[in-house]
Enzyme design. Structure first.
Site, PDB file in Angstrom:
ATOM      1  N   ARG A 122     -30.824  12.950 -26.224  1.00  0.00           N
ATOM      2  CA  ARG A 122     -31.459  12.262 -25.095  1.00  0.00           C
ATOM      3  C   ARG A 122     -32.722  13.008 -24.674  1.00  0.00           C
ATOM      4  O   ARG A 122     -32.870  14.201 -24.941  1.00  0.00           O
ATOM      5  CB  ARG A 122     -30.499  12.216 -23.898  1.00  0.00           C
ATOM      6  N   ARG A 170     -17.842  13.132 -19.877  1.00  0.00           N
ATOM      7  CA  ARG A 170     -16.646  12.504 -20.440  1.00  0.00           C
ATOM      8  C   ARG A 170     -16.911  11.909 -21.817  1.00  0.00           C
ATOM      9  O   ARG A 170     -16.144  11.101 -22.305  1.00  0.00           O
ATOM     10  CB  ARG A 170     -16.157  11.403 -19.502  1.00  0.00           C
ATOM     11  N   ASP A 186     -26.055   4.241 -23.036  1.00  0.00           N
ATOM     12  CA  ASP A 186     -25.354   4.391 -21.760  1.00  0.00           C
ATOM     13  C   ASP A 186     -25.353   3.093 -20.949  1.00  0.00           C
ATOM     14  O   ASP A 186     -26.163   2.896 -20.048  1.00  0.00           O
ATOM     15  CB  ASP A 186     -25.950   5.523 -20.920  1.00  0.00           C
ATOM     16  N   ASP A 225     -12.467  13.290 -13.673  1.00  0.00           N
ATOM     17  CA  ASP A 225     -11.321  13.319 -14.587  1.00  0.00           C
ATOM     18  C   ASP A 225     -11.682  13.069 -16.039  1.00  0.00           C
ATOM     19  O   ASP A 225     -10.825  13.139 -16.924  1.00  0.00           O
ATOM     20  CB  ASP A 225     -10.252  12.308 -14.138  1.00  0.00           C
ATOM     21  N   GLY A 226     -12.951  12.770 -16.311  1.00  0.00           N
ATOM     22  CA  GLY A 226     -13.366  12.592 -17.697  1.00  0.00           C
ATOM     23  C   GLY A 226     -12.908  11.299 -18.335  1.00  0.00           C
ATOM     24  O   GLY A 226     -13.033  11.127 -19.550  1.00  0.00           O
ATOM     25  N   ASP A 258     -31.756  11.415 -18.618  1.00  0.00           N
ATOM     26  CA  ASP A 258     -30.515  11.685 -19.360  1.00  0.00           C
ATOM     27  C   ASP A 258     -29.889  10.410 -19.913  1.00  0.00           C
ATOM     28  O   ASP A 258     -28.957  10.479 -20.713  1.00  0.00           O
ATOM     29  CB  ASP A 258     -29.513  12.431 -18.478  1.00  0.00           C
ATOM     30  N   ASN A 259     -30.382   9.242 -19.506  1.00  0.00           N
ATOM     31  CA  ASN A 259     -29.906   7.973 -20.051  1.00  0.00           C
ATOM     32  C   ASN A 259     -30.919   7.355 -21.010  1.00  0.00           C
ATOM     33  O   ASN A 259     -30.841   6.167 -21.311  1.00  0.00           O
ATOM     34  CB  ASN A 259     -29.608   6.977 -18.923  1.00  0.00           C
TER      35      ASN A 259
END
Length: 568
Positions: free
Chosen positions: A232, A128, A322, A159-160, A312-313
């Site tokens: 990242r 998102r 993040d 839903d992003g 990924d963070n």
């Protein structure tokens, strides 16, 4: 001074889209909003989905000034339209499409694939988050990314959207961390939809449930975060995995491209362009190690816990990225963890170990680029294996600074930690009060969550520790310190107050801010922004009474305050 979007457009420079590979299966119009596998390429062009009826909440005056933006720009129609997700009317040469990226996932150093909806690792990435601008402002490159701008190919069926609650938390946290002197992504602006809601799992009022116990309707919002890049560890890892397994003919070349792009974006001042690829890779690993170890020491210094520190963070530029299930520790606990899904591996004092695992993943991703050079491989292994020693050096230096010393005494520190745990002290208040160099324990009692007046043994141990500490700071300071001199004492106190903040962003302050914002009242959000961007300052008596206070007993163990899910 940039006063219009047309003037802003003159600063655009899309280095990522200009130099890296577009997904060959991407659509031309950016209507790419459903989960699918992305097998190659560095980015997918995507059209953001605007929020309906956007309303201004806040912008960062500090960042606006750094970028050369006029204050009036934040609430112009063009600016609000763009940064609430509508790129359709942007002036040339600005792109009417944003871009999103994929990455791999490692949790505490272990590779995972099953979080990808296809089980292949080709569907995990920016679910998102959509970048919409890259440009050079004041000689510095910045990328601007919308969080909550709708579905992307990596949305995994969601839903992003981001909700108002989490958007306020991230907006405030980023600028607070910058003011604390911690390397971080930044906040540009925050807009909320006046009409559009989504349903999320969250906690009922005063819930003591560990996990959310109800579904709630929340307004959607879009915050814009800003950084030199949003590359990242997990992103480099994705291309490293593909190269290692030769998943497609250009896998190794794409790894090389993104690593060179990373160096140009984040490390060009430290790595000279004429060097060989092998030399650049080794310098990159060394420089990232320095940044990452320094970062986690800073997190601990200010009481911050990332909560979810997967690969990924972890920004490969070495800054905080993040702000999902983050938290600032209140009652001292070495295993503090705000996120219900985090476990001890991402807890407060285990963050250096988590960082080491992410660094190991990063070095593994670089290895295919050194396959033909055994000496370079050995050097990379040394850089990787020295991580614990380097992070320990940063940690001990940080602890010494919090205690007003130029050197670290392990015994003195261990005794303090034991006392802090047994007394249940507020982390921020304790070190701030210690920064006044008290003669006795009375000043420190402001930080104690429990009355220890009847515990004579504990009181005596505290007094003994204070005597030992005061003797240590006299004998272990590069600058001569005279305990009997008011001027010398004040100088040391100010130095300590420069590393021990007075204010940190406590969850029980955030909750009423986003609850009031849900009703259209943003005054408390803006008040928090003003207070938390001056975290070391002695502010007004009213501010001190409200924000320099221990967590009320009634709020312990409350869902959404003492612990939070990843729902956002």
């Amino acid at each position: 001074m940039i006063q219009t979007l047309k003037e802003l457009a003159e600063h655009t420079d899309y280095s990522l889209m200009d130099t890296l590979n577009r997904d060959p299966q991407a659509t031309e119009d950016g209507e790419d909003h459903y989960p699918r596998e992305v097998f190659s390429g560095h980015y997918v062009p995507v059209k953001p989905t605007p929020i309906q009826d956007p309303e201004y909440i806040a912008h960062s005056k500090t960042l606006f000034s750094e970028l050369g933006f006029a204050e009036t720009l934040a609430q112009t129609d063009d600016f609000m339209r763009m940064f609430s997700g509508d790129l359709s009317q942007l002036p040339e040469p600005m792109s009417k499409l944003g871009w999103t990226t994929g990455y791999a996932l490692s949790i505490y150093g272990t590779e995972y694939y099953q979080q990808c909806p296809f089980g292949t690792g080709n569907g995990y990435g920016d679910g998102r988050a959509i970048s919409v601008l890259e440009g050079v402002f004041g000689g510095k490159r910045w990328e601007m990314q919308l969080k909550g701008a709708g579905r992307t190919p990596y949305c995994r069926g969601a839903d992003g959207r981001a909700v108002l609650r989490s958007s306020i938390r991230e907006f405030l946290a980023q600028e607070h961390m910058h003011a604390l002197g911690v390397s971080t992504s930044r906040s540009l602006s925050l807009f909320v939809s006046k009409s559009q809601q989504v349903r999320r799992a969250w906690y009922s009022e005063d819930s003591r449930s560990f996990d959310p116990d109800m579904m709630v309707a929340e307004y959607v919002a879009i915050s814009t975060r800003v950084a030199p890049s949003f590359l990242r560890v997990g992103q480099i890892e994705l291309f490293g995995r593909r190269a290692r397994k030769a998943e497609h003919p250009r896998a190794l070349e794409e790894l090389k491209q993104i690593v060179l792009h990373l160096i140009e974006r984040e490390y060009s001042d430290e790595i000279e362009s004429h060097l060989s690829l092998e030399e650049k890779v080794l310098l990159l690993a060394h420089a990232f190690r320095t940044r990452l170890t320094s970062l986690v020491a800073d997190w601990v210094r200010v009481g911050y816990c990332q909560g979810n520190f997967n690969s990924d963070n972890c920004a490969v530029g070495g800054f905080t990225l993040d702000y999902g299930p983050f938290g600032f520790m209140e009652m001292f606990d070495s295993e503090y963890q705000p996120w219900t899904g985090g476990g001890k591996h991402f807890s407060f004092l285990n963050q250096p170990n988590a960082a080491e695992r992410n660094f190991y993943v990063f070095c593994t991703a670089l290895e295919p680029l050194l396959a033909a050079d055994e000496k370079a491989q050995a050097t990379l292994a040394e850089i990787r294996d020295d991580f614990p020693a380097v992070v320990q050096m940063h940690m001990t230096k940080m602890w010494a600074s919090k205690l007003g010393c130029d050197s670290y005494d392990a015994t003195l520190f261990r005794e303090l930690v034991t006392l802090m745990l047994q007394t249940s002290v507020d982390y921020t208040i304790f070190f701030r009060e210690l920064s006044s160099i008290p003669n006795d324990i009375e000043a420190l009692k402001k930080s104690f969550y429990h009355d220890i007046s009847d515990n004579i043994t504990l009181l005596e141990r505290w007094e003994a520790w204070l005597v030992k500490w005061r003797a240590y700071i006299v004998s272990h300071n590069d600058v001569e310190y005279n305990a009997t001199s008011a001027e010398s004492r004040e100088a040391l106190s100010q130095r300590m107050k420069g590393v021990n903040p007075k204010y940190t962003l406590r969850e029980w302050h955030l909750v009423p801010a986003y609850q009031q914002a849900k009703q259209g009242d943003y005054k408390l959000t803006q008040e928090l922004q003003a207070v938390m961007t001056q975290p070391y300052a002695e502010q007004s008596e009213e501010v001190e009474a409200k924000y320099y206070a221990k967590k009320p007993a009634a709020l312990f163990d409350i869902g959404g305050i003492s612990h939070i899910s990843c729902s956002s």
